[in-house]
Design a protein around this motif. Structure first.
Motif, PDB file in Angstrom:
ATOM      1  N   GLY A   1      10.808   2.684  -6.715  1.00  0.00           N
ATOM      2  CA  GLY A   1       9.387   2.614  -6.376  1.00  0.00           C
ATOM      3  C   GLY A   1       8.585   1.733  -7.307  1.00  0.00           C
ATOM      4  O   GLY A   1       7.356   1.671  -7.209  1.00  0.00           O
ATOM      5  N   ALA A   2       9.245   1.016  -8.215  1.00  0.00           N
ATOM      6  CA  ALA A   2       8.547   0.188  -9.210  1.00  0.00           C
ATOM      7  C   ALA A   2       8.452  -1.261  -8.720  1.00  0.00           C
ATOM      8  O   ALA A   2       9.401  -1.798  -8.137  1.00  0.00           O
ATOM      9  CB  ALA A   2       9.270   0.248 -10.543  1.00  0.00           C
ATOM     10  N   TYR A   3       7.319  -1.890  -8.977  1.00  0.00           N
ATOM     11  CA  TYR A   3       7.132  -3.303  -8.647  1.00  0.00           C
ATOM     12  C   TYR A   3       6.109  -3.892  -9.604  1.00  0.00           C
ATOM     13  O   TYR A   3       5.366  -3.169 -10.279  1.00  0.00           O
ATOM     14  CB  TYR A   3       6.668  -3.477  -7.201  1.00  0.00           C
ATOM     15  CG  TYR A   3       5.272  -2.955  -6.925  1.00  0.00           C
ATOM     16  CD1 TYR A   3       4.170  -3.806  -6.893  1.00  0.00           C
ATOM     17  CD2 TYR A   3       5.050  -1.595  -6.690  1.00  0.00           C
ATOM     18  CE1 TYR A   3       2.887  -3.327  -6.643  1.00  0.00           C
ATOM     19  CE2 TYR A   3       3.776  -1.106  -6.447  1.00  0.00           C
ATOM     20  CZ  TYR A   3       2.700  -1.967  -6.418  1.00  0.00           C
ATOM     21  OH  TYR A   3       1.438  -1.491  -6.186  1.00  0.00           O
ATOM     22  N   ARG A   4       6.098  -5.214  -9.690  1.00  0.00           N
ATOM     23  CA  ARG A   4       5.157  -5.906 -10.583  1.00  0.00           C
ATOM     24  C   ARG A   4       4.472  -7.036  -9.830  1.00  0.00           C
ATOM     25  O   ARG A   4       5.090  -7.691  -8.989  1.00  0.00           O
ATOM     26  CB  ARG A   4       5.887  -6.462 -11.804  1.00  0.00           C
ATOM     27  CG  ARG A   4       6.388  -5.399 -12.754  1.00  0.00           C
ATOM     28  CD  ARG A   4       6.997  -5.981 -14.013  1.00  0.00           C
ATOM     29  NE  ARG A   4       8.329  -6.519 -13.783  1.00  0.00           N
ATOM     30  CZ  ARG A   4       9.272  -6.618 -14.726  1.00  0.00           C
ATOM     31  NH1 ARG A   4       9.013  -6.195 -15.956  1.00  0.00           N
ATOM     32  NH2 ARG A   4      10.455  -7.120 -14.444  1.00  0.00           N
ATOM     33  N   GLU A   5       3.207  -7.237 -10.157  1.00  0.00           N
ATOM     34  CA  GLU A   5       2.490  -8.368  -9.611  1.00  0.00           C
ATOM     35  C   GLU A   5       3.086  -9.653 -10.180  1.00  0.00           C
ATOM     36  O   GLU A   5       3.588  -9.666 -11.307  1.00  0.00           O
ATOM     37  CB  GLU A   5       1.005  -8.294  -9.969  1.00  0.00           C
ATOM     38  CG  GLU A   5       0.260  -7.113  -9.374  1.00  0.00           C
ATOM     39  CD  GLU A   5      -0.018  -7.285  -7.886  1.00  0.00           C
ATOM     40  OE1 GLU A   5       0.111  -8.430  -7.394  1.00  0.00           O
ATOM     41  OE2 GLU A   5      -0.362  -6.290  -7.226  1.00  0.00           O
ATOM     42  N   PRO A   6       3.066 -10.745  -9.433  1.00  0.00           N
ATOM     43  CA  PRO A   6       3.585 -12.011  -9.953  1.00  0.00           C
ATOM     44  C   PRO A   6       2.910 -12.395 -11.266  1.00  0.00           C
ATOM     45  O   PRO A   6       1.685 -12.330 -11.387  1.00  0.00           O
ATOM     46  CB  PRO A   6       3.245 -13.017  -8.848  1.00  0.00           C
ATOM     47  CG  PRO A   6       3.164 -12.197  -7.612  1.00  0.00           C
ATOM     48  CD  PRO A   6       2.612 -10.864  -8.038  1.00  0.00           C
ATOM     49  N   GLY A   7       3.697 -12.727 -12.265  1.00  0.00           N
ATOM     50  CA  GLY A   7       3.167 -13.128 -13.559  1.00  0.00           C
ATOM     51  C   GLY A   7       2.831 -11.982 -14.495  1.00  0.00           C
ATOM     52  O   GLY A   7       2.377 -12.208 -15.607  1.00  0.00           O
ATOM     53  N   SER A   8       3.046 -10.744 -14.054  1.00  0.00           N
ATOM     54  CA  SER A   8       2.716  -9.581 -14.875  1.00  0.00           C
ATOM     55  C   SER A   8       3.996  -8.877 -15.323  1.00  0.00           C
ATOM     56  O   SER A   8       5.001  -8.849 -14.605  1.00  0.00           O
ATOM     57  CB  SER A   8       1.846  -8.595 -14.082  1.00  0.00           C
ATOM     58  OG  SER A   8       1.658  -7.390 -14.808  1.00  0.00           O
ATOM     59  N   ASP A   9       3.947  -8.290 -16.540  1.00  0.00           N
ATOM     60  CA  ASP A   9       5.064  -7.495 -17.052  1.00  0.00           C
ATOM     61  C   ASP A   9       4.826  -6.002 -16.862  1.00  0.00           C
ATOM     62  O   ASP A   9       5.671  -5.189 -17.230  1.00  0.00           O
ATOM     63  CB  ASP A   9       5.273  -7.778 -18.553  1.00  0.00           C
ATOM     64  CG  ASP A   9       5.762  -9.199 -18.797  1.00  0.00           C
ATOM     65  OD1 ASP A   9       6.484  -9.730 -17.936  1.00  0.00           O
ATOM     66  OD2 ASP A   9       5.410  -9.785 -19.845  1.00  0.00           O
ATOM     67  N   ARG A  10       3.675  -5.638 -16.298  1.00  0.00           N
ATOM     68  CA  ARG A  10       3.320  -4.225 -16.157  1.00  0.00           C
ATOM     69  C   ARG A  10       3.842  -3.673 -14.847  1.00  0.00           C
ATOM     70  O   ARG A  10       3.567  -4.198 -13.772  1.00  0.00           O
ATOM     71  CB  ARG A  10       1.792  -4.065 -16.220  1.00  0.00           C
ATOM     72  CG  ARG A  10       1.337  -2.604 -16.204  1.00  0.00           C
ATOM     73  CD  ARG A  10      -0.173  -2.519 -16.419  1.00  0.00           C
ATOM     74  NE  ARG A  10      -0.900  -3.060 -15.290  1.00  0.00           N
ATOM     75  CZ  ARG A  10      -1.226  -2.357 -14.201  1.00  0.00           C
ATOM     76  NH1 ARG A  10      -0.858  -1.082 -14.104  1.00  0.00           N
ATOM     77  NH2 ARG A  10      -1.916  -2.915 -13.224  1.00  0.00           N
ATOM     78  N   TRP A  11       4.617  -2.590 -14.962  1.00  0.00           N
ATOM     79  CA  TRP A  11       5.148  -1.939 -13.774  1.00  0.00           C
ATOM     80  C   TRP A  11       4.064  -1.148 -13.061  1.00  0.00           C
ATOM     81  O   TRP A  11       3.235  -0.503 -13.697  1.00  0.00           O
ATOM     82  CB  TRP A  11       6.287  -0.980 -14.126  1.00  0.00           C
ATOM     83  CG  TRP A  11       7.549  -1.641 -14.575  1.00  0.00           C
ATOM     84  CD1 TRP A  11       8.050  -1.691 -15.845  1.00  0.00           C
ATOM     85  CD2 TRP A  11       8.488  -2.344 -13.751  1.00  0.00           C
ATOM     86  NE1 TRP A  11       9.235  -2.377 -15.880  1.00  0.00           N
ATOM     87  CE2 TRP A  11       9.535  -2.792 -14.597  1.00  0.00           C
ATOM     88  CE3 TRP A  11       8.545  -2.639 -12.394  1.00  0.00           C
ATOM     89  CZ2 TRP A  11      10.618  -3.512 -14.124  1.00  0.00           C
ATOM     90  CZ3 TRP A  11       9.629  -3.357 -11.920  1.00  0.00           C
ATOM     91  CH2 TRP A  11      10.653  -3.791 -12.781  1.00  0.00           C
ATOM     92  N   GLN A  12       4.063  -1.220 -11.744  1.00  0.00           N
ATOM     93  CA  GLN A  12       3.233  -0.362 -10.919  1.00  0.00           C
ATOM     94  C   GLN A  12       4.169   0.478 -10.044  1.00  0.00           C
ATOM     95  O   GLN A  12       5.315   0.094  -9.802  1.00  0.00           O
ATOM     96  CB  GLN A  12       2.282  -1.181 -10.055  1.00  0.00           C
ATOM     97  CG  GLN A  12       1.305  -2.023 -10.860  1.00  0.00           C
ATOM     98  CD  GLN A  12       0.299  -2.720  -9.973  1.00  0.00           C
ATOM     99  OE1 GLN A  12      -0.376  -2.083  -9.156  1.00  0.00           O
ATOM    100  NE2 GLN A  12       0.184  -4.036 -10.118  1.00  0.00           N
ATOM    101  N   MET A  13       3.673   1.603  -9.576  1.00  0.00           N
ATOM    102  CA  MET A  13       4.523   2.511  -8.817  1.00  0.00           C
ATOM    103  C   MET A  13       3.922   2.781  -7.437  1.00  0.00           C
ATOM    104  O   MET A  13       2.699   2.862  -7.274  1.00  0.00           O
ATOM    105  CB  MET A  13       4.703   3.841  -9.560  1.00  0.00           C
ATOM    106  CG  MET A  13       5.291   3.717 -10.966  1.00  0.00           C
ATOM    107  SD  MET A  13       6.960   3.011 -10.973  1.00  0.00           S
ATOM    108  CE  MET A  13       7.867   4.305 -10.101  1.00  0.00           C
ATOM    109  N   ARG A  14       4.798   2.899  -6.467  1.00  0.00           N
ATOM    110  CA  ARG A  14       4.433   3.272  -5.112  1.00  0.00           C
ATOM    111  C   ARG A  14       5.626   4.031  -4.532  1.00  0.00           C
ATOM    112  O   ARG A  14       6.777   3.691  -4.828  1.00  0.00           O
ATOM    113  CB  ARG A  14       4.142   2.037  -4.265  1.00  0.00           C
ATOM    114  CG  ARG A  14       3.735   2.343  -2.825  1.00  0.00           C
ATOM    115  CD  ARG A  14       3.650   1.072  -1.994  1.00  0.00           C
ATOM    116  NE  ARG A  14       2.742   0.105  -2.572  1.00  0.00           N
ATOM    117  CZ  ARG A  14       2.728  -1.197  -2.282  1.00  0.00           C
ATOM    118  NH1 ARG A  14       3.623  -1.671  -1.421  1.00  0.00           N
ATOM    119  NH2 ARG A  14       1.877  -1.997  -2.839  1.00  0.00           N
ATOM    120  N   THR A  15       5.365   5.035  -3.741  1.00  0.00           N
ATOM    121  CA  THR A  15       6.466   5.790  -3.155  1.00  0.00           C
ATOM    122  C   THR A  15       7.138   4.949  -2.068  1.00  0.00           C
ATOM    123  O   THR A  15       6.514   4.624  -1.058  1.00  0.00           O
ATOM    124  CB  THR A  15       5.966   7.113  -2.545  1.00  0.00           C
ATOM    125  OG1 THR A  15       5.331   7.884  -3.564  1.00  0.00           O
ATOM    126  CG2 THR A  15       7.139   7.902  -1.975  1.00  0.00           C
TER     127      THR A  15
END
Length: 372
Positions: free
Chosen positions: A196-210
């Motif tokens: 469920g983890a993904y990152r915006e292009p150019g970002s190192d910060r993980w975001q989560m979505r089910t």
């Protein structure tokens, strides 16, 4: 006051122009939503003609359905489905092909074996290329001999459609691409579907979505051919079937019989830590790693698709994150990218006013590919 009146008049005229341009796109979307039911587009256009052709490919002859609008043809398009055991005869696919034909596209739907087997097959990219080449040279009534030829693909098939353009023959035959819910980097897709983890292009910060609970099992079933051991393939297919029917179904009774290669693939699928994904990919057998890398679009030169790509992705997509279409757009260059609010993996349910207008704009871009 005169200057204000002129501005207001200009805005009124502009609003009328936008309305005229968007009305056909609105009718197309309404027809897609109506399926086989009544719609304004059906009332205003003839029933498209459907015939089955033989498509010669490197892997042998396959069937392909041609949908003729029975009106002036504006452009040609190969329609490639995602996974469906019914192949070209899937009810939803047939309805979509008819809608595109009503919008004056000559539509060709190849019956890809990978689609029916629920497998991502690299060789299907060659079949897509051959379908586009056939469609380009077809002589049909009410169609100019030379017209733009596009490929419209859904989900995992977007990658195959892009790969189809990476040969001189494919680049020559395919003028534009329509990708719905597609991907760019296979590692990112695996990471999202399993954790469920993904990152915006150019970002190192993980975001989560089910993620969709079926996503990782669909991926597993679609890539079992990567394993050389038949017993491992059969066991993992059984595991995928169980977990697709019940996410909590017991699997240890069969998983214990897996060989090393099968265990490594299952470990990747069951993992829920995004930081472990690169190492788990390294642990896969060489054949599996090569197959995954072969399907990835990352680090490829896709600039030839610039000014010829329409990418549509739902911001709420639970199968492949919208950031993959963003990455694909960046890799291509000049692209019509549409990130739709409330739209989830070709599911129009829940799309509000803003999302509906965004979809109208996306269809307007497609309609603009017609020559007349």
């Amino acid at each position: 006051m005169l200057r204000l009146a002129a501005v207001l008049l200009g805005l009124v005229l502009l609003a009328g122009y936008i309305g005229a341009q968007s009305w056909e796109a609105t009718r197309v979307l309404q027809d897609i939503e109506a399926g086989a039911g009544p719609s304004t587009l059906k009332d205003r256009t003839p029933e498209p003609a459907r015939e089955t052709l033989t498509l010669e490919t490197d892997g042998g002859d396959i069937a392909a359905d041609l949908y003729h609008p029975r009106q002036d043809v504006g452009a040609r398009i190969v329609l490639v489905p995602g996974f469906t055991p019914q192949g070209k005869d899937d009810r939803r696919l047939v309805q979509l092909a008819n809608t595109l034909a009503r919008a004056r596209f000559l539509v060709l739907v190849p019956d890809l074996q990978g689609t029916k087997d629920l497998r991502v097959r690299h060789e299907d990219a060659s079949a897509i290329r051959d379908a586009a080449a056939l469609l380009a040279r077809l002589e049909v009534e009410r169609a100019a001999d030379e017209q733009d030829v596009g490929v419209a693909a859904i989900s995992y098939a977007v990658g195959l459609a892009v790969l189809a353009t990476l040969t001189p023959e494919g680049e020559d035959a395919i003028d534009f691409l329509v990708g719905i819910g597609g991907y760019y980097d296979t590692e990112n897709v695996i990471t999202f579907s399993t954790t469920g983890a993904y990152r915006e292009p150019g970002s190192d910060r993980w975001q989560m979505r089910t993620p969709d609970p079926l996503a990782k099992w669909i991926f597993l079933r679609g890539n079992l051919h990567m394993l050389d051991n038949r017993e491992d393939r059969e066991i993992l297919d059984e595991i995928a079937h169980r977990r697709m029917a019940d996410p909590n179904a017991p699997i240890t009774d069969v998983a214990d019989d897996l060989g090393d290669a099968g265990r490594s693939l299952l470990a990747l699928i069951l993992n829920d830590d995004q930081e472990r994904v690169p190492k788990l990919l390294e642990d896969l057998p060489a054949s599996a790693r090569e197959a995954i890398e072969m399907l990835s679009l990352a680090d490829r030169d896709l600039s030839h698709l610039s000014r010829g790509a329409i990418l549509i992705h739902g911001r709420a997509d639970a199968m492949i994150p919208h950031t993959e279409s963003e990455r694909l757009a960046r890799a291509i260059g000049e692209t019509d990218l549409h990130l739709i609010h409330g739209f989830s993996h070709i599911d129009p349910q829940g799309v509000g006013f803003i999302g509906q207008w965004q979809l109208v704009r996306a269809v307007m871009d497609l309609i603009a590919r017609r020559s007349n």
